[in-house]
Design an enzyme around this catalytic site. Structure first.
Site, PDB file in Angstrom:
ATOM      1  N   TYR A   1       3.184   5.920  15.020  1.00 47.54           N
ATOM      2  CA  TYR A   1       1.840   5.346  14.824  1.00 47.54           C
ATOM      3  C   TYR A   1       0.755   6.390  15.120  1.00 47.54           C
ATOM      4  O   TYR A   1      -0.200   6.545  14.348  1.00 47.54           O
ATOM      5  CB  TYR A   1       1.709   4.153  15.760  1.00 47.54           C
TER       6      TYR A   1
ATOM      7  N   VAL B   1       0.812  -1.226   0.000  1.00 46.78           N
ATOM      8  CA  VAL B   1       0.000   0.000   0.000  1.00 46.78           C
ATOM      9  C   VAL B   1       0.846   1.277   0.000  1.00 46.78           C
ATOM     10  O   VAL B   1       0.339   2.350  -0.314  1.00 46.78           O
ATOM     11  CB  VAL B   1      -1.002   0.041   1.176  1.00 46.78           C
TER      12      VAL B   1
ATOM     13  N   LYS C   1      -2.013   7.718  12.489  1.00 47.34           N
ATOM     14  CA  LYS C   1      -3.453   7.507  12.680  1.00 47.34           C
ATOM     15  C   LYS C   1      -4.168   8.844  12.923  1.00 47.34           C
ATOM     16  O   LYS C   1      -5.320   9.029  12.523  1.00 47.34           O
ATOM     17  CB  LYS C   1      -3.704   6.533  13.834  1.00 47.34           C
TER      18      LYS C   1
HETATM   19  N1  LIG Z   1      -4.879  -5.359  16.601  1.00 43.04           N
HETATM   20  C1  LIG Z   1      -5.153  -4.242  17.245  1.00 43.04           C
HETATM   21  O1  LIG Z   1      -5.230  -4.223  18.495  1.00 43.04           O
HETATM   22  C2  LIG Z   1      -5.396  -2.960  16.490  1.00 43.04           C
HETATM   23  C3  LIG Z   1      -5.871  -1.864  17.231  1.00 43.04           C
HETATM   24  C4  LIG Z   1      -6.098  -0.666  16.570  1.00 43.04           C
HETATM   25  C5  LIG Z   1      -5.889  -0.572  15.210  1.00 43.04           C
HETATM   26  N2  LIG Z   1      -5.428  -1.646  14.517  1.00 43.04           N
HETATM   27  C6  LIG Z   1      -5.223  -1.453  13.079  1.00 43.04           C
HETATM   28  O2  LIG Z   1      -5.860  -2.486  12.375  1.00 43.04           O
HETATM   29  C7  LIG Z   1      -5.204  -2.660  11.119  1.00 43.04           C
HETATM   30  C8  LIG Z   1      -4.989  -4.155  10.898  1.00 43.04           C
HETATM   31  O3  LIG Z   1      -4.090  -4.643  11.869  1.00 43.04           O
HETATM   32  P1  LIG Z   1      -4.245  -6.096  12.509  1.00 43.04           P
HETATM   33  O4  LIG Z   1      -4.467  -5.919  13.956  1.00 43.04           O
HETATM   34  O5  LIG Z   1      -5.201  -6.894  11.717  1.00 43.04           O
HETATM   35  O6  LIG Z   1      -2.747  -6.645  12.389  1.00 43.04           O
HETATM   36  P2  LIG Z   1      -2.076  -7.542  11.257  1.00 43.04           P
HETATM   37  O7  LIG Z   1      -0.618  -7.367  11.448  1.00 43.04           O
HETATM   38  O8  LIG Z   1      -2.648  -8.906  11.308  1.00 43.04           O
HETATM   39  O9  LIG Z   1      -2.559  -6.872   9.900  1.00 43.04           O
HETATM   40  C9  LIG Z   1      -1.859  -5.866   9.234  1.00 43.04           C
HETATM   41  C10 LIG Z   1      -1.655  -6.313   7.812  1.00 43.04           C
HETATM   42  O10 LIG Z   1      -1.061  -5.257   7.058  1.00 43.04           O
HETATM   43  C11 LIG Z   1      -0.127  -5.840   6.180  1.00 43.04           C
HETATM   44  N3  LIG Z   1       0.847  -4.833   5.772  1.00 43.04           N
HETATM   45  C12 LIG Z   1       1.852  -4.282   6.495  1.00 43.04           C
HETATM   46  N4  LIG Z   1       2.528  -3.408   5.746  1.00 43.04           N
HETATM   47  C13 LIG Z   1       1.946  -3.401   4.517  1.00 43.04           C
HETATM   48  C14 LIG Z   1       2.195  -2.718   3.310  1.00 43.04           C
HETATM   49  N5  LIG Z   1       3.196  -1.835   3.177  1.00 43.04           N
HETATM   50  N6  LIG Z   1       1.380  -2.968   2.262  1.00 43.04           N
HETATM   51  C15 LIG Z   1       0.365  -3.833   2.371  1.00 43.04           C
HETATM   52  N7  LIG Z   1       0.081  -4.514   3.472  1.00 43.04           N
HETATM   53  C16 LIG Z   1       0.871  -4.295   4.541  1.00 43.04           C
HETATM   54  C17 LIG Z   1       0.487  -6.999   6.951  1.00 43.04           C
HETATM   55  O11 LIG Z   1       1.067  -7.947   6.086  1.00 43.04           O
HETATM   56  C18 LIG Z   1      -0.727  -7.539   7.693  1.00 43.04           C
HETATM   57  O12 LIG Z   1      -1.383  -8.530   6.945  1.00 43.04           O
HETATM   58  C19 LIG Z   1      -3.917  -1.846  11.183  1.00 43.04           C
HETATM   59  O13 LIG Z   1      -4.079  -0.650  10.447  1.00 43.04           O
HETATM   60  C20 LIG Z   1      -3.780  -1.531  12.662  1.00 43.04           C
HETATM   61  O14 LIG Z   1      -3.098  -0.318  12.876  1.00 43.04           O
HETATM   62  C21 LIG Z   1      -5.183  -2.835  15.127  1.00 43.04           C
END
Ligand SMILES: NC(=O)c1ccc[n+]([C@@H]2O[C@H](COP(=O)([O-])OP(=O)(O)OC[C@H]3O[C@@H](n4cnc5c(N)ncnc54)[C@H](O)[C@@H]3O)[C@@H](O)[C@H]2O)c1
Length: 255
Positions: free
Chosen positions: A155, A62, A159
């Site tokens: 981060y 991305v 965000k």
């Molecule tokens: N898990 C939590 O507690 C939490 C809380 C708040 C926000 N989030 C947000 O949710 C979203 C998803 O995170 P998640 O918790 O599912 O973790 P995750 O690590 O399972 O998912 C993130 C995904 O993004 C992909 N990724 C990383 N860099 C990339 C790039 N340059 N291009 C394309 N893909 C890329 C990774 O391969 C992974 O599959 C993120 O934006 C994260 O900031 C997660």
């Protein structure tokens, strides 16, 4: 959602994978955009198909304009313009304070979590061209868009910027019937919280700070995503919806 095309980034794991499956259950065509792990993307595709949807997998970084363009082009060639974008790709905070953070680390996070949202949103919109409205963009943001943590400047800045990107996009695209919203999760059990997933004692310690008493599941975030993309949310745009079991309400109780 039946017969609608939904593009999900970061769909090989965590919240993205859960969103792909949940949209699959609505009968949608789901494009699983993945970063590096084709096998994980294939597993998401199998879950989408089992749930009743149609799936394809495409690699997309991305943070890379050409890669985003190629991936969206492949989806449009197969299925036409997409109706829904769920941008879940993201990296977690470095845990490094600003005084010790390298420019490369800062850029890596901003490129993925903020510029990635810009590139995927823009390509989604240009891919639609003048197609009639009734479309939705969802960005998975975080409660850290407004609740900061030491060691999380990269981060939190990404965000926080995403909040303003979502709100700006919402007013720009409202006249075309395209709604743009952010989902702000708290602690969700995904690979981003790997330690909490494998270490029960550590997870329980963190969960003591959550009023509902537990971390969230990716499927609970996915349920919200499906609702926000659906016609039932037709009057919601420019919103940032918190899904955190009450965690962010505890900010002022620490002292
Ligand atoms: N898990 C939590 O507690 C939490 C809380 C708040 C926000 N989030 C947000 O949710 C979203 C998803 O995170 P998640 O918790 O599912 O973790 P995750 O690590 O399972 O998912 C993130 C995904 O993004 C992909 N990724 C990383 N860099 C990339 C790039 N340059 N291009 C394309 N893909 C890329 C990774 O391969 C992974 O599959 C993120 O934006 C994260 O900031 C997660």
């Amino acid at each position: 959602m039946a017969e609608r095309t939904v593009i999900v980034t970061g769909a090989e794991s965590g919240i993205g994978a859960a969103c792909a499956e949940a949209f699959g259950a609505t009968g949608a065509r789901v494009a699983i955009l993945f970063y590096q792990d084709q096998a994980a993307a294939d597993a998401t595709a199998a879950a989408v198909t089992r749930a009743g949807g149609t799936a394809m997998t495409v690699q997309a970084h991305v943070d890379d304009e050409a890669s985003v363009d190629r991936a969206f082009g492949a989806v449009e060639a197969a299925w036409g313009p997409a109706a829904v974008l769920v941008n879940s790709a993201g990296l977690n905070m470095s845990g490094v304070t600003v005084r010790d953070m390298t420019l490369a680390q800062w850029r890596r996070l901003l490129d993925t979590d903020l510029t990635g949202a810009f590139l995927t949103s823009r390509r989604f919109l240009t891919g639609r061209g003048t197609a009639p409205g009734d479309a939705a963009i969802l960005h998975i943001s975080s409660i850290h868009a407004y609740a900061v943590r030491a060691g999380g400047a990269d981060y939190c800045a990404a965000k926080g910027g995403l909040s303003n990107l979502v709100e700006t996009l919402a007013i720009e695209e409202a006249p075309r019937g395209i709604r743009v919203n952010a989902i702000e999760p708290g602690m969700i059990l995904t690979p981003m919280n790997a330690r909490a997933e494998r270490d029960d004692a550590y997870r329980r310690t963190l969960e003591q700070n959550i009023p509902l008493g537990r971390a969230g599941q990716p499927a609970e975030v996915a349920d919200l995503a499906v609702f926000l993309a659906s016609d039932r949310a037709r009057y919601i745009t420019g919103a940032r919806i918190v899904i955190d079991g009450g965690l962010s309400l505890m900010q002022a109780l620490g002292a």
